[in-house]
Design a protein around this motif. Structure first.
Motif, PDB file in Angstrom:
ATOM      1  N   TYR A   3      -6.341  -0.929   2.442  1.00  0.00           N
ATOM      2  CA  TYR A   3      -5.493  -0.828   3.629  1.00  0.00           C
ATOM      3  C   TYR A   3      -6.322  -0.958   4.905  1.00  0.00           C
ATOM      4  O   TYR A   3      -5.898  -1.583   5.883  1.00  0.00           O
ATOM      5  CB  TYR A   3      -4.739   0.501   3.605  1.00  0.00           C
ATOM      6  CG  TYR A   3      -3.855   0.727   4.800  1.00  0.00           C
ATOM      7  CD1 TYR A   3      -2.872  -0.196   5.152  1.00  0.00           C
ATOM      8  CD2 TYR A   3      -4.003   1.873   5.581  1.00  0.00           C
ATOM      9  CE1 TYR A   3      -2.054   0.010   6.248  1.00  0.00           C
ATOM     10  CE2 TYR A   3      -3.179   2.091   6.675  1.00  0.00           C
ATOM     11  CZ  TYR A   3      -2.216   1.156   7.009  1.00  0.00           C
ATOM     12  OH  TYR A   3      -1.413   1.357   8.102  1.00  0.00           O
ATOM     13  N   GLU A   4      -7.523  -0.377   4.899  1.00  0.00           N
ATOM     14  CA  GLU A   4      -8.380  -0.473   6.077  1.00  0.00           C
ATOM     15  C   GLU A   4      -8.765  -1.923   6.347  1.00  0.00           C
ATOM     16  O   GLU A   4      -8.747  -2.385   7.499  1.00  0.00           O
ATOM     17  CB  GLU A   4      -9.642   0.381   5.885  1.00  0.00           C
ATOM     18  CG  GLU A   4     -10.599   0.355   7.063  1.00  0.00           C
ATOM     19  CD  GLU A   4      -9.977   0.847   8.358  1.00  0.00           C
ATOM     20  OE1 GLU A   4     -10.421   0.378   9.434  1.00  0.00           O
ATOM     21  OE2 GLU A   4      -9.053   1.693   8.305  1.00  0.00           O
ATOM     22  N   SER A  59      -5.882   5.917  -4.914  1.00  0.00           N
ATOM     23  CA  SER A  59      -5.634   6.341  -3.538  1.00  0.00           C
ATOM     24  C   SER A  59      -4.320   5.808  -2.987  1.00  0.00           C
ATOM     25  O   SER A  59      -3.786   6.345  -2.017  1.00  0.00           O
ATOM     26  CB  SER A  59      -6.778   5.873  -2.636  1.00  0.00           C
ATOM     27  OG  SER A  59      -6.708   4.468  -2.434  1.00  0.00           O
ATOM     28  N   GLY A  60      -3.814   4.734  -3.572  1.00  0.00           N
ATOM     29  CA  GLY A  60      -2.642   4.064  -3.001  1.00  0.00           C
ATOM     30  C   GLY A  60      -3.012   3.124  -1.883  1.00  0.00           C
ATOM     31  O   GLY A  60      -2.170   2.355  -1.410  1.00  0.00           O
ATOM     32  N   HIS A  61      -4.275   3.149  -1.431  1.00  0.00           N
ATOM     33  CA  HIS A  61      -4.730   2.284  -0.350  1.00  0.00           C
ATOM     34  C   HIS A  61      -5.320   0.974  -0.851  1.00  0.00           C
ATOM     35  O   HIS A  61      -5.829   0.179  -0.057  1.00  0.00           O
ATOM     36  CB  HIS A  61      -5.758   3.015   0.510  1.00  0.00           C
ATOM     37  CG  HIS A  61      -5.138   3.893   1.543  1.00  0.00           C
ATOM     38  ND1 HIS A  61      -5.868   4.536   2.519  1.00  0.00           N
ATOM     39  CD2 HIS A  61      -3.841   4.234   1.768  1.00  0.00           C
ATOM     40  CE1 HIS A  61      -5.060   5.228   3.300  1.00  0.00           C
ATOM     41  NE2 HIS A  61      -3.827   5.072   2.862  1.00  0.00           N
ATOM     42  N   LEU A  62      -5.255   0.744  -2.157  1.00  0.00           N
ATOM     43  CA  LEU A  62      -5.629  -0.549  -2.725  1.00  0.00           C
ATOM     44  C   LEU A  62      -4.343  -1.339  -2.934  1.00  0.00           C
ATOM     45  O   LEU A  62      -3.362  -0.819  -3.471  1.00  0.00           O
ATOM     46  CB  LEU A  62      -6.357  -0.361  -4.055  1.00  0.00           C
ATOM     47  CG  LEU A  62      -7.215  -1.527  -4.550  1.00  0.00           C
ATOM     48  CD1 LEU A  62      -8.368  -1.801  -3.600  1.00  0.00           C
ATOM     49  CD2 LEU A  62      -7.743  -1.224  -5.950  1.00  0.00           C
ATOM     50  N   GLN A  79       2.214 -10.096   6.156  1.00  0.00           N
ATOM     51  CA  GLN A  79       2.638  -9.069   5.221  1.00  0.00           C
ATOM     52  C   GLN A  79       1.550  -8.898   4.165  1.00  0.00           C
ATOM     53  O   GLN A  79       0.773  -9.828   3.912  1.00  0.00           O
ATOM     54  CB  GLN A  79       3.966  -9.454   4.561  1.00  0.00           C
ATOM     55  CG  GLN A  79       5.113  -9.611   5.535  1.00  0.00           C
ATOM     56  CD  GLN A  79       5.440  -8.323   6.263  1.00  0.00           C
ATOM     57  OE1 GLN A  79       5.369  -7.238   5.676  1.00  0.00           O
ATOM     58  NE2 GLN A  79       5.795  -8.435   7.535  1.00  0.00           N
ATOM     59  N   PRO A  80       1.473  -7.720   3.531  1.00  0.00           N
ATOM     60  CA  PRO A  80       0.440  -7.541   2.500  1.00  0.00           C
ATOM     61  C   PRO A  80       0.448  -8.651   1.451  1.00  0.00           C
ATOM     62  O   PRO A  80      -0.618  -9.074   0.991  1.00  0.00           O
ATOM     63  CB  PRO A  80       0.804  -6.175   1.900  1.00  0.00           C
ATOM     64  CG  PRO A  80       1.418  -5.432   3.038  1.00  0.00           C
ATOM     65  CD  PRO A  80       2.207  -6.465   3.798  1.00  0.00           C
ATOM     66  N   PHE A 128       0.869  -1.171   0.000  1.00  0.00           N
ATOM     67  CA  PHE A 128       0.000   0.000   0.000  1.00  0.00           C
ATOM     68  C   PHE A 128       0.915   1.233   0.000  1.00  0.00           C
ATOM     69  O   PHE A 128       2.030   1.189   0.535  1.00  0.00           O
ATOM     70  CB  PHE A 128      -0.889   0.030   1.243  1.00  0.00           C
ATOM     71  CG  PHE A 128      -1.734  -1.198   1.439  1.00  0.00           C
ATOM     72  CD1 PHE A 128      -2.910  -1.376   0.742  1.00  0.00           C
ATOM     73  CD2 PHE A 128      -1.335  -2.180   2.343  1.00  0.00           C
ATOM     74  CE1 PHE A 128      -3.688  -2.513   0.927  1.00  0.00           C
ATOM     75  CE2 PHE A 128      -2.102  -3.316   2.539  1.00  0.00           C
ATOM     76  CZ  PHE A 128      -3.277  -3.488   1.833  1.00  0.00           C
ATOM     77  N   ASP A 129       0.457   2.323  -0.576  1.00  0.00           N
ATOM     78  CA  ASP A 129       1.257   3.548  -0.576  1.00  0.00           C
ATOM     79  C   ASP A 129       1.022   4.304   0.740  1.00  0.00           C
ATOM     80  O   ASP A 129       0.021   5.010   0.896  1.00  0.00           O
ATOM     81  CB  ASP A 129       0.882   4.437  -1.769  1.00  0.00           C
ATOM     82  CG  ASP A 129       1.377   3.868  -3.084  1.00  0.00           C
ATOM     83  OD1 ASP A 129       2.255   2.991  -3.054  1.00  0.00           O
ATOM     84  OD2 ASP A 129       0.867   4.302  -4.134  1.00  0.00           O
TER      85      ASP A 129
END
Length: 236
Positions: A160-161, A199-202, A175-176, A117-118
């Motif tokens: 990310y959430e 968003s970078g959150h995907l 880890q992701p 994630f960013d």
């Protein structure tokens, strides 16, 4: 998920690539062995530079970037301002959006790039100020030159959430990349001259190509943005 819109013409991209190559003396080698790397940035990068050194690297490189690419930054900020419906500026004190340069040997042909994630804003803004919105960050990639077989972004419909909730639920170190075995991998192709925004959150990863040819290059403008008291501030 990801929005891609045309920003530059093919001719403008070609001129930018030629200009970036003229500045090769200023490319910063990245990777574990700078002497043999084929991966560079032109400009500071918060996810690669040590936080204690990042602002100094940015201070050295930002004047060069403004001198040679002022028109590009003007085009970029005006474009994003229209899309985001808010003022956009280069973040003071941080590295300007900069360039990734992947030469032929560094281009991924297997899905081995970092799955992530960013979250660069946590390094760029270690002491958040009032009015900073970390819930709606921005990441963007403007493709200037792609390998013959294309380029793109691998991604998974996992935010990310949700990752944080999953992490807390199972109470086990993960880890992701670990969650990718549970989800189908999607692909967003890049187009030269188009800016891809998300968003970078995907959960995502630099996309590989199935074959690399001599002379292939992957050159992109990279950046992130954070909304601060109603103004988007861009950095890399």
């Amino acid at each position: 998920m990801i929005t891609s819109l045309e920003l530059l013409t093919p001719d403008e991209c070609a001129r930018l690539v030629a200009h970036i190559k003229e500045l090769r003396a200023h490319w910063i080698p990245r990777g574990n062995n700078p002497q043999s790397t084929s991966f560079f940035t032109l400009g500071a990068a918060i996810y690669l530079d040590e936080p204690s050194e990042y602002r100094a690297v940015a201070e050295r490189n930002n004047p060069l970037l403004r001198e040679h690419f002022a028109w590009l930054y003007e085009r970029l900020t005006e474009f994003l301002s229209r899309q985001l419906r808010a003022p956009v500026e280069l973040a003071p004190g941080l590295g300007h959006p900069g360039f990734h340069v992947w030469l032929t040997p560094a281009i991924f042909t297997t899905p081995d790039a970092s799955v992530h994630f960013d979250l660069q804003y946590l390094r760029a803004f270690p002491e958040p100020q009032p009015g900073m919105d970390f819930d709606r960050p921005l990441s963007f990639t403007l493709s200037l030159r792609l390998p013959r077989r294309g380029g793109g972004l691998n991604l998974w419909e996992f935010t990310y959430e949700r990752y944080r909730q999953f992490y807390e639920r199972i109470n086990t170190r993960i880890q992701p990349k670990d969650v990718t075995v549970l989800l189908p991998r999607l692909r967003h192709p890049y187009t030269v001259g188009a800016i891809a925004m998300h968003s970078g959150h995907l959960l995502h990863q630099v996309g590989e190509v199935d074959q690399v040819f001599p002379g292939d290059e992957r050159i992109t403008l990279q950046g992130h943005g954070i909304l601060v008291r109603g103004v988007w501030q861009l950095y890399f």
